[in-house]
Design an enzyme around this catalytic site. Structure first.
Site, PDB file in Angstrom:
ATOM      1  N   MET A 196       7.704 -39.183  10.438  1.00 46.28           N
ATOM      2  CA  MET A 196       6.548 -39.547   9.456  1.00 46.28           C
ATOM      3  C   MET A 196       6.124 -38.066   8.880  1.00 46.28           C
ATOM      4  O   MET A 196       6.160 -36.995   9.292  1.00 46.28           O
ATOM      5  CB  MET A 196       5.529 -39.726  10.197  1.00 46.28           C
ATOM      6  N   CYS A 197       5.843 -38.423   7.596  1.00 45.82           N
ATOM      7  CA  CYS A 197       5.575 -37.414   6.505  1.00 45.82           C
ATOM      8  C   CYS A 197       3.953 -37.295   6.812  1.00 45.82           C
ATOM      9  O   CYS A 197       3.256 -37.621   7.563  1.00 45.82           O
ATOM     10  CB  CYS A 197       5.733 -37.436   5.162  1.00 45.82           C
ATOM     11  N   GLN A 198       3.456 -36.146   5.980  1.00 47.19           N
ATOM     12  CA  GLN A 198       2.100 -35.837   6.128  1.00 47.19           C
ATOM     13  C   GLN A 198       1.726 -35.790   4.481  1.00 47.19           C
ATOM     14  O   GLN A 198       2.364 -35.521   3.849  1.00 47.19           O
ATOM     15  CB  GLN A 198       1.515 -34.708   6.874  1.00 47.19           C
TER      16      GLN A 198
END
Lengths: 258, 258
Positions: free
Chosen positions: A1-3
């Site tokens: 997951m990215c931010q």
């Protein structure tokens, strides 16, 4: 997951403080080291920085931490590759032009079995599900509101309503936390994780959770300033962050949720 | 008049040496102080830097002089405003996406009575004649070769031939020195002023004309490297620059004029 990190304000504001904490998640306090990017609107223009190096190691991220670019709409992203290899063309945010305006988009999440037909002028350059979703959103908005040849573009409420119909069609394929801006406002959608804070008068001192750094905003602001910060996870330890509900699409204008 | 700098090579090469001389024309050795910009292709991705500060004063230009970004196609521009006010959205180079590729364009010159009908998906964001010309070129190429839905794009010779018909239609309106790249090659057109040099084995030491700086390319290259530098006015004092003929459209591939 990215931010994801977004900023929307009523007066041009620099994002140095928030970006400093956020960039630390790109390889130091978190595992998001597959590139990063940030786009600043300045009037109708966009400054767009992408780098496939970890944000923590990037000379361009270092520049941004030192160079206070003032903007009313900013979108930043640090990447943990899920789909698409580590390459510059797969770094968010992505930029396209429509109706004589730049549009900036970033996404955190993962889409499964998402293969919409692209028959309009927007095609992905890279190989991410995210850029594909962006192209489909642009195509769909252009289908609904025309090619701009009439010289008119939809209003923000019209766009908000249209995205309220379109975004769930993408989100049905997986996780679709996203930010989208045309420089006049910031659209944000939460599938799983997103929160925001509005900084306004009376401003207080905020302390970063990812680095030992505080700033007294009352010293660098005027009573009229209003700044909304929207991010995957709270950036500070002493402010009250409001969490989005899953499925919530929120429009920020002039530093306020609408 | 603005100034243009382009680089086209067979292996990713940094442009630090040539950019250092070129950037000095943005406010120090010349009067081009109304902004500047540079775009580097890296694979299919683009790093795009624009700034409305003079290149000589810009922290981003400073970064680029220190950070050796390697690229096979680069376009840079320093601006002396003729049409369009000094604003970020009027800084070259401009970027658009077509056929799943980014296209980068910069122009030096001035167009009179140029008001083509834009009925395609490309609209100017700013107010320059240059961005208008770029949008019209993109629209015309898309009309000729399709919207990319077939999954195919024209070959370089096909593009070269099409631009050979289209560019003179723009140039008929004034001065149209320009550079255009889709990341695979560099198209350059001269109305009034453009010259190039091909750096290849055996490499020599080159000395900048705008700054007291020399570099011995033989120390930083391999015998297979080939680098074409195209610029408004010669950058070095001890290399042989070839001047374009007025009206000449030249395609550079892998560091060589075709």
């Amino acid at each position: 997951m990215c931010q994801l990190l977004g900023m929307n304000c009523n007066v041009p504001t620099d994002i140095v403080f928030s970006f400093t904490g956020f960039a630390h998640r790109g390889g130091r306090t978190d595992t998001h080291h597959d590139g990063w990017g940030i786009a600043f609107f300045e009037g109708k223009g966009v400054r767009h920085f992408v780098d496939h190096q970890a944000a923590i190691a990037s000379p361009i991220a270092e520049l941004i931490k030192r160079y206070p670019i003032k903007s009313t709409n900013v979108i930043a992203h640090i990447r943990k590759a899920t789909q698409g290899h580590v390459a510059l063309e797969n770094c968010h945010p992505f930029v396209r032009e429509m109706w004589g305006r730049y549009w900036v988009f970033a996404h955190n999440g993962d889409l499964k079995d998402f293969a919409p037909a692209l028959h309009g002028p927007f095609r992905p350059v890279g190989t991410t599900d995210s850029e594909l979703a962006f192209c489909w959103l642009m195509q769909s908005l252009r289908e609904e509101f025309g090619d701009g040849s009439s010289g008119t573009a939809p209003t923000l409420p019209e766009l908000h309503a249209a995205l309220g119909r379109l975004v769930p069609q993408v989100a049905a394929h997986g996780t679709f936390n996203m930010m989208l801006s045309d420089g006049t406002a910031l659209f944000t959608h939460c599938s799983t994780k997103l929160c925001y804070v509005v900084r306004k008068y009376p401003f207080v001192t905020a302390s970063l959770s990812d680095e030992d750094l505080s700033v007294d905003f009352s010293e660098v602001t005027t009573p009229d300033d209003r700044v909304a910060i929207i991010v995957t996870e709270p950036l500070t330890t002493n402010e009250t962050w409001t969490h989005f509900a899953p499925g919530e699409l929120m429009l920020f204008v002039d530093g306020l949720p609408q």
